[in-house]
Scaffold this motif. Structure first.
Motif, PDB file in Angstrom:
ATOM      1  N   VAL A   1     -15.610  62.191  37.854  1.00  0.00           N
ATOM      2  CA  VAL A   1     -14.696  62.787  36.888  1.00  0.00           C
ATOM      3  C   VAL A   1     -15.515  63.283  35.697  1.00  0.00           C
ATOM      4  O   VAL A   1     -15.921  62.498  34.849  1.00  0.00           O
ATOM      5  CB  VAL A   1     -13.639  61.764  36.410  1.00  0.00           C
ATOM      6  N   PRO A   2     -15.787  64.601  35.621  1.00  0.00           N
ATOM      7  CA  PRO A   2     -16.508  65.137  34.461  1.00  0.00           C
ATOM      8  C   PRO A   2     -15.593  65.174  33.232  1.00  0.00           C
ATOM      9  O   PRO A   2     -14.430  65.518  33.332  1.00  0.00           O
ATOM     10  CB  PRO A   2     -16.883  66.562  34.876  1.00  0.00           C
ATOM     11  N   LEU A   3     -16.140  64.807  32.084  1.00  0.00           N
ATOM     12  CA  LEU A   3     -15.381  64.803  30.835  1.00  0.00           C
ATOM     13  C   LEU A   3     -16.084  65.677  29.802  1.00  0.00           C
ATOM     14  O   LEU A   3     -17.307  65.739  29.772  1.00  0.00           O
ATOM     15  CB  LEU A   3     -15.279  63.379  30.288  1.00  0.00           C
ATOM     16  N   GLU A   4     -15.281  66.304  28.942  1.00  0.00           N
ATOM     17  CA  GLU A   4     -15.837  67.120  27.859  1.00  0.00           C
ATOM     18  C   GLU A   4     -14.975  66.961  26.617  1.00  0.00           C
ATOM     19  O   GLU A   4     -13.754  66.982  26.694  1.00  0.00           O
ATOM     20  CB  GLU A   4     -15.882  68.595  28.269  1.00  0.00           C
ATOM     21  N   HIS A   5     -15.631  66.812  25.470  1.00  0.00           N
ATOM     22  CA  HIS A   5     -14.946  66.760  24.170  1.00  0.00           C
ATOM     23  C   HIS A   5     -14.780  68.209  23.717  1.00  0.00           C
ATOM     24  O   HIS A   5     -15.755  68.882  23.411  1.00  0.00           O
ATOM     25  CB  HIS A   5     -15.789  65.968  23.180  1.00  0.00           C
ATOM     26  N   THR A   6     -13.549  68.691  23.682  1.00  0.00           N
ATOM     27  CA  THR A   6     -13.288  70.099  23.343  1.00  0.00           C
ATOM     28  C   THR A   6     -12.866  70.305  21.898  1.00  0.00           C
ATOM     29  O   THR A   6     -12.655  71.437  21.488  1.00  0.00           O
ATOM     30  CB  THR A   6     -12.194  70.674  24.263  1.00  0.00           C
TER      31      THR A   6
END
Length: 182
Positions: free
Chosen positions: A64-69
């Motif tokens: 599960v890739p996560l990114e702080h947008t």
């Protein structure tokens, strides 16, 4: 592949007794199944669908890739459950990459090692539908757990009785298990 967007209105948090403001600025990318060949992503329908095949005893690595947008403040992802409604059919053996603190623009991948290990209480006619992941996020002001909806639904069809050595043939057994776990 499956993309999911993580977002929810946060509720009152324990830190300083103040409510959290806004939504967690975390986006999860394509949900990937590594080393599990029984996955197909169907795009021919109005709503894309990812079908996952149950194979008793086999393992799967779910990434599960996560990114702080967002543009302000760090958030910490403390837990990710990609299949919260599964009731033990897919047993988590290890989680790598948590907790992870993300500053604006940061990316990370959570790896969940799981095993298809419990088809005992599921009937051959059951199709397990997953509409979202359960995500726990901590930020200034507190911690919250929410369901992050998938843009494409994920389905897992229960195996036939021949594919599950521990199968209970009493179809009401699943209802008893559900009642016990509530």
């Amino acid at each position: 592949m499956l993309a999911l967007v993580v977002g929810a209105v946060l509720v009152a948090g324990p830190a300083a007794g103040l409510p959290l403001v806004g939504a967690p600025p975390v986006v999860a990318g394509d949900l990937a199944f590594v080393d599990h060949d029984r996955v197909v992503h169907l795009t021919a329908y109005e709503q894309p669908l990812t079908a996952v095949g149950y194979a008793h005893g086999s393992g799967a690595l779910v990434e599960v890739p996560l990114e702080h947008t967002g543009d302000v403040g760090a958030v910490t992802v403390t837990d990710v459950d990609p299949f919260p409604e599964l009731l033990g059919m897919l047993e988590v053996e290890a989680v790598a990459g948590l907790p992870v603190t993300l500053e604006p623009g940061d990316r990370s991948t959570v790896r969940i090692e799981a095993r298809f290990a419990n088809c005992r209480y599921y009937t051959e006619r059951a199709v397990n539908l997953f509409r979202g992941a359960e995500v726990t996020v901590a930020a200034a002001g507190g911690t919250t757990t929410f369901t992050a909806p998938y843009p494409s639904e994920v389905v897992l069809r229960s195996p036939t009785i021949l594919g599950c050595p521990d199968r209970v043939t009493d179809r009401s057994a699943r209802q008893r298990m559900l009642a016990r776990d509530e």
